[in-house]
Write an enzyme that holds these catalytic residues in place. Structure first.
Site, PDB file in Angstrom:
ATOM      1  N   GLN A   1       0.831  -1.199   0.000  1.00  0.00           N
ATOM      2  CA  GLN A   1       0.000   0.000   0.000  1.00  0.00           C
ATOM      3  C   GLN A   1       0.870   1.255   0.000  1.00  0.00           C
ATOM      4  O   GLN A   1       0.553   2.245  -0.663  1.00  0.00           O
ATOM      5  CB  GLN A   1      -0.928   0.003   1.221  1.00  0.00           C
TER       6      GLN A   1
ATOM      7  N   ALA B   1      -5.726   5.167  -0.275  1.00  0.00           N
ATOM      8  CA  ALA B   1      -5.659   5.185   1.191  1.00  0.00           C
ATOM      9  C   ALA B   1      -4.219   5.292   1.667  1.00  0.00           C
ATOM     10  O   ALA B   1      -3.290   4.744   1.057  1.00  0.00           O
ATOM     11  CB  ALA B   1      -6.303   3.931   1.755  1.00  0.00           C
TER      12      ALA B   1
ATOM     13  N   HIS C   1      -7.659  -3.164   2.466  1.00  0.00           N
ATOM     14  CA  HIS C   1      -7.049  -4.333   1.825  1.00  0.00           C
ATOM     15  C   HIS C   1      -6.035  -5.009   2.741  1.00  0.00           C
ATOM     16  O   HIS C   1      -5.810  -6.211   2.637  1.00  0.00           O
ATOM     17  CB  HIS C   1      -6.398  -3.937   0.498  1.00  0.00           C
TER      18      HIS C   1
ATOM     19  N   ASP D   1     -11.552  -6.214  -4.460  1.00  0.00           N
ATOM     20  CA  ASP D   1     -11.967  -5.463  -5.637  1.00  0.00           C
ATOM     21  C   ASP D   1     -12.401  -6.484  -6.680  1.00  0.00           C
ATOM     22  O   ASP D   1     -11.601  -7.338  -7.092  1.00  0.00           O
ATOM     23  CB  ASP D   1     -10.820  -4.613  -6.179  1.00  0.00           C
TER      24      ASP D   1
ATOM     25  N   TRP E   1     -16.682  -1.473  -7.230  1.00  0.00           N
ATOM     26  CA  TRP E   1     -15.925  -2.733  -7.266  1.00  0.00           C
ATOM     27  C   TRP E   1     -15.470  -3.215  -5.888  1.00  0.00           C
ATOM     28  O   TRP E   1     -15.075  -4.350  -5.739  1.00  0.00           O
ATOM     29  CB  TRP E   1     -14.677  -2.546  -8.150  1.00  0.00           C
TER      30      TRP E   1
ATOM     31  N   GLU F   1     -17.143   3.455  -5.054  1.00  0.00           N
ATOM     32  CA  GLU F   1     -16.279   2.414  -5.625  1.00  0.00           C
ATOM     33  C   GLU F   1     -17.124   1.163  -5.813  1.00  0.00           C
ATOM     34  O   GLU F   1     -17.212   0.317  -4.915  1.00  0.00           O
ATOM     35  CB  GLU F   1     -15.090   2.123  -4.703  1.00  0.00           C
TER      36      GLU F   1
END
Length: 403
Positions: A277, A298, A305, A312, A363, A361
């Protein structure tokens, strides 16, 4: 006459050995009675030195050790100068496995020396001390003592996940219900777009309903212990193919159900580590300014995640070029209506960015478990709404304040 004679002869035949045995048994019984605590400690598995360590304590403390599970490696505490709070050292170290033994001893000994007598007078039970020690600093205990906050006024707040001890007086003065007081005073940014003035590390990252967003961060070192590959089709450029076990198995079931409707789901991204990330964020930071980057991706530690519970999604029709966006596909429409049956929610719905702080979002789905997903779906809530009604699922530790 013969009857008395037989009795006399019987008595006469009793051997002096009998009386010796009785005397020995009495002596042994006396020894056993006075050594009963040591015998109990032997049964628990303490060696002779450990027995002596415990038996030098007050009678009340000794009884506590007799009722408690055996402390492993008790002798190790003898290598450090300490005040013999062995059971508390052991409990605190289990709560904070990353803390070294010297710091454990310092924390516990300072607590008992400076704060425990005063907290006793304020009515705080020992079980409450131990519970608070999971995330309370010595400064937190100092605050309770300095403000002379009695247990009778604070106990309803202490049981709430995420309580900030130095805000206790504010909670009381607000006259709000305990949960509302804790969330509105300590975490006003749960409901975006409130300004984030503090950043907290969550202490229980395994929780399925954990709220992770700006202001709530995962430890950099956190890696879920039960990650597994997801057995559904994978997008070509997907490098993150894992989820936590329950989330992965539920996603597989959802994919199988979609296939029966001739709908083909695919995984676009699953678990991402803190380091992954950070690499994504740093890439955006180089392309854009910090504010824009933070709005698009983020911050490291604040990505769902990293939980291993967020996915996703895409579809085979998008992969094949039949559709440009997953949010336009028949698969998306089916998932929106059925995801809660498999424990998933749409994490960032359209027209909810004022609450989530993130634009739509279509997804991004989050596993929260069947029961919670059903509640969120039926009430048309976000995860933030759920937390505001049911509370945080983890205690927190303040790591940054912008006040």
């Amino acid at each position: 006459m013969p009857k008395y004679k037989n009795t006399y002869l019987h008595q006469k035949r009793i051997s002096p050995v009998f009386f010796i045995i009785i005397a020995i048994l009495i002596v042994l019984g006396g020894i056993g009675y006075f050594q009963k605590d040591r015998i109990h400690l032997i049964i628990k598995g303490y060696n002779f030195n450990e027995q002596n360590m415990i038996l030098q304590l007050d009678d009340q403390d000794i009884q506590t050790y007799l009722r408690s599970d055996k402390i492993e490696n008790l002798e190790n505490w003898q290598t450090i100068s300490q005040d013999h709070h062995y059971l508390d050292y052991s409990i605190y170290q289990k709560q904070h496995p990353q803390t070294n033994a010297k710091d454990v001893v310092n924390y516990i000994d300072q607590f008992y020396k400076l704060y425990q007598p005063k907290l006793d007078r304020l009515g705080y039970p020992k079980d409450t001390f131990l519970q608070m020690m999971q995330n309370a600093s010595l400064q937190d205990f100092a605050y309770l003592v300095q403000e002379e906050l009695p247990y009778s006024k604070t106990k309803d707040y202490l049981s709430i996940k995420g309580v900030v001890y130095t805000n206790l007086e504010k909670y009381i003065q607000s006259q709000k219900k305990p949960l509302d007081a804790v969330l509105s005073i300590s975490y006003p940014f749960i409901e975006s777009p409130q300004k984030v003035n503090q950043t907290y590390i969550v202490n229980e990252p395994e929780s399925l309903t954990l709220l992770i967003k700006k202001g709530f961060q995962l430890p950099e070192s956190y890696i879920p212990s039960d990650l597994k590959d997801v057995n559904i089709p994978i997008a070509k450029d997907c490098e993150n193919k894992q989820l936590r076990k329950d989330a992965a198995q539920s996603l597989e079931k959802m994919s199988q159900a979609a296939l029966k409707e001739n709908l083909h789901l695919a995984l676009n991204s699953g678990y991402r580590s803190f380091q992954q990330q950070k690499a994504i964020y740093d890439d955006y930071f180089q392309k854009y300014d910090a504010k824009t980057a933070a709005g698009l991706v983020a911050l490291p530690g604040s990505s769902e995640h990293q939980l291993g519970l967020s996915v996703d999604l895409t579809s085979q029709s998008v992969i094949d070029g039949k559709w440009r966006f997953f949010g336009d596909t028949p698969e998306y429409k089916w998932v929106i209506e059925n995801a809660h049956h498999y424990g998933f929610i749409l994490r960032y719905p359209q027209n909810k960015s004022n609450i989530t702080g993130t634009t739509n979002e279509p997804w991004h789905f989050r596993y929260v478990g069947l029961e919670v997903a059903k509640i969120i779906y039926e009430n048309n809530w976000t995860l933030e709404d759920y937390v505001l009604h049911y509370g945080l699922s983890s205690s927190t530790t303040l790591i940054k304040s912008n006040h």
